[in-house]
Design an enzyme around this catalytic site. Structure first.
Site, PDB file in Angstrom:
ATOM      1  N   ASP A  46       0.846  -1.202   0.000  1.00 20.74           N
ATOM      2  CA  ASP A  46       0.000   0.000   0.000  1.00 20.74           C
ATOM      3  C   ASP A  46       0.881   1.252   0.000  1.00 20.74           C
ATOM      4  O   ASP A  46       0.386   2.366  -0.191  1.00 20.74           O
ATOM      5  CB  ASP A  46      -1.022  -0.005   1.153  1.00 20.74           C
ATOM      6  CG  ASP A  46      -0.384   0.040   2.525  1.00 20.74           C
ATOM      7  OD1 ASP A  46       0.849  -0.071   2.622  1.00 20.74           O
ATOM      8  OD2 ASP A  46      -1.126   0.178   3.526  1.00 20.74           O
ATOM      9  N   SER A  47       2.200   1.063   0.153  1.00 18.51           N
ATOM     10  CA  SER A  47       3.133   2.175  -0.050  1.00 18.51           C
ATOM     11  C   SER A  47       2.996   2.710  -1.481  1.00 18.51           C
ATOM     12  O   SER A  47       3.348   3.855  -1.754  1.00 18.51           O
ATOM     13  CB  SER A  47       4.578   1.727   0.203  1.00 18.51           C
ATOM     14  OG  SER A  47       4.869   0.565  -0.550  1.00 18.51           O
ATOM     15  N   ASP A  85      -1.006  -6.295  -0.785  1.00 17.22           N
ATOM     16  CA  ASP A  85      -1.093  -5.679   0.539  1.00 17.22           C
ATOM     17  C   ASP A  85      -2.500  -5.127   0.777  1.00 17.22           C
ATOM     18  O   ASP A  85      -2.966  -4.259   0.022  1.00 17.22           O
ATOM     19  CB  ASP A  85      -0.064  -4.529   0.584  1.00 17.22           C
ATOM     20  CG  ASP A  85       0.288  -4.115   1.984  1.00 17.22           C
ATOM     21  OD1 ASP A  85      -0.112  -4.805   2.944  1.00 17.22           O
ATOM     22  OD2 ASP A  85       0.988  -3.095   2.123  1.00 17.22           O
ATOM     23  N   LYS A 115      -0.927  -9.662   2.381  1.00 14.68           N
ATOM     24  CA  LYS A 115      -0.324  -9.231   3.638  1.00 14.68           C
ATOM     25  C   LYS A 115      -1.300  -8.283   4.331  1.00 14.68           C
ATOM     26  O   LYS A 115      -1.986  -7.520   3.658  1.00 14.68           O
ATOM     27  CB  LYS A 115       1.001  -8.497   3.379  1.00 14.68           C
ATOM     28  CG  LYS A 115       1.585  -7.807   4.612  1.00 14.68           C
ATOM     29  CD  LYS A 115       2.951  -7.225   4.358  1.00 14.68           C
ATOM     30  CE  LYS A 115       2.949  -5.774   3.901  1.00 14.68           C
ATOM     31  NZ  LYS A 115       2.267  -4.817   4.816  1.00 14.68           N
ATOM     32  N   GLU A 117      -1.752  -5.826   8.172  1.00 18.42           N
ATOM     33  CA  GLU A 117      -1.089  -5.303   9.361  1.00 18.42           C
ATOM     34  C   GLU A 117      -1.841  -5.693  10.634  1.00 18.42           C
ATOM     35  O   GLU A 117      -3.064  -5.679  10.656  1.00 18.42           O
ATOM     36  CB  GLU A 117      -1.018  -3.765   9.283  1.00 18.42           C
ATOM     37  CG  GLU A 117      -0.171  -3.269   8.135  1.00 18.42           C
ATOM     38  CD  GLU A 117       0.004  -1.744   8.144  1.00 18.42           C
ATOM     39  OE1 GLU A 117      -0.453  -1.075   9.087  1.00 18.42           O
ATOM     40  OE2 GLU A 117       0.607  -1.231   7.179  1.00 18.42           O
ATOM     41  N   GLU A 184       8.682  -4.537  10.801  1.00 21.97           N
ATOM     42  CA  GLU A 184       9.119  -3.238  10.276  1.00 21.97           C
ATOM     43  C   GLU A 184       9.665  -2.361  11.402  1.00 21.97           C
ATOM     44  O   GLU A 184       9.039  -2.245  12.473  1.00 21.97           O
ATOM     45  CB  GLU A 184       7.930  -2.529   9.591  1.00 21.97           C
ATOM     46  CG  GLU A 184       8.301  -1.161   9.045  1.00 21.97           C
ATOM     47  CD  GLU A 184       7.241  -0.554   8.126  1.00 21.97           C
ATOM     48  OE1 GLU A 184       6.234  -1.222   7.819  1.00 21.97           O
ATOM     49  OE2 GLU A 184       7.433   0.603   7.718  1.00 21.97           O
TER      50      GLU A 184
END
Ligand code: KIV
Length: 310
Positions: A46-47, A85, A115, A117, A184
């Site tokens: 999502d970056s 993501d 992925k 979070e 991270e």
């Protein structure tokens, strides 16, 4: 051509001690350069909302936008293990929503895994996605989608509380069936402890050199993102640019060479930079000391008191 990795081959790398190489890509050209260079895994992060789409944070990017980015990356790297993501808002609301959106990454974009979070707070969603037969990578430590609850972009795992919480989340995720875990922004020692105690591969971004593999953001390592550069990110272009230029010095007819090989531009530089990253990660040369978050002796002594430290 390198064989495409799968769940088994990725997990076997932990057993054999071979570091996993992972890079973000959000489009055909960079994903294709990563595949050509021989990367193990790609993350459509999502970056991409920031470095590709220009949002100020990762939070605004939508599921529909992520699917477009993931489809493009998949077309560029048909033979690489790709992780999609889950953007903020795509999995927290309900298990059904989480499975539905995870399934979109697999069915519409051809991703191999997703992925997301968080640890125990999203464990029911993780279980539901795993039960739907989709491979899941966990993400702990600094989790950018919830920076407001962390009080900003802070390095994690430096206090006993933070270390214990991360370890408990990590164990819960492993128990829920995630295939791998990403940590991270943590110093080497706490991240390495977590990697040592988990059976699944624990990969790091800004998490030192004691984990089972590394992730890097493509636009940081290429020097494309101009708003800021995380402290742990290394730009690989300066190390390959001389070899690139030297290689072209041998070429007599540049126009013909470009037409025939297309190795005369940014794509070739990207391939060389990614190959250098792969070489350094496999040799455990990256991250070197200057790209690792330090931890003070007294902080290390404190986290070593944890009941989880072995
Ligand atoms: O979106 C992404 O690229 C990520 C990394 C920052 C870990 O999640």
């Amino acid at each position: 051509m390198k064989k495409k990795l799968n769940l088994k081959s990725i997990q076997k790398m932990k057993a054999t001690g071979e570091p996993v190489t992972w890079i973000t890509s959000y489009d055909l050209p960079f994903a294709s350069a990563a595949e050509n260079a021989g990367i193990d895994m790609i993350l459509v992060g999502d970056s991409g909302g920031m470095v590709q789409l220009g949002y100020e944070t990762t939070n605004p990017v939508t599921m529909d936008e992520m699917i477009v980015l993931a489809k493009s990356a998949r077309r560029g790297a048909p033979n690489t293990f790709i992780v999609g993501d889950m953007p903020q808002g795509s999995y927290e609301i309900s298990k059904e929503k989480a499975v539905e959106n995870a399934m979109r990454f697999v069915k519409e974009a051809g991703c191999d895994a997703i992925k997301l979070e968080g640890g125990r707070r999203v464990i029911d969603k993780v279980k539901a996605i795993v039960d739907a037969g989709i491979l899941v990578v966990g993400h702990l430590g600094l989790t950018p989608q919830s920076t407001s609850s962390f009080g900003g972009y802070n390095v994690q795992g430096k206090t006993l509380k933070s270390f214990d919480e991360t370890m408990e989340d990590a164990l819960a995720l492993q128990e829920a069936g995630v295939m791998a875990l990403l940590l991270e922004a943590m110093p080497s020692e706490p991240a390495g402890q977590i990697a040592k105690q988990l059976d699944i591969p624990v990969l790091g971004i800004g998490a030192g050199n004691e984990v089972d593999g590394q992730l890097i953001i493509m636009h940081d390592m290429m020097g494309f993102y101009q708003s800021f550069r995380p402290w742990f990110a290394k730009c690989y272009v300066p190390e390959v640019i001389h070899d690139f230029a030297a290689g072209l010095k041998e070429v007599d007819d540049m126009k013909q060479y470009g037409r025939e090989h297309r190795k005369d531009g940014l794509f070739a530089i990207a391939e060389m930079a990614i190959a250098k990253y792969i070489e350094e990660v496999k040799a455990r040369q990256f991250p070197s000391e200057e790209y690792i978050y330090p931890i003070k002796d007294e902080q290390l002594a404190e986290i070593k008191q944890s009941k989880y430290w072995k």
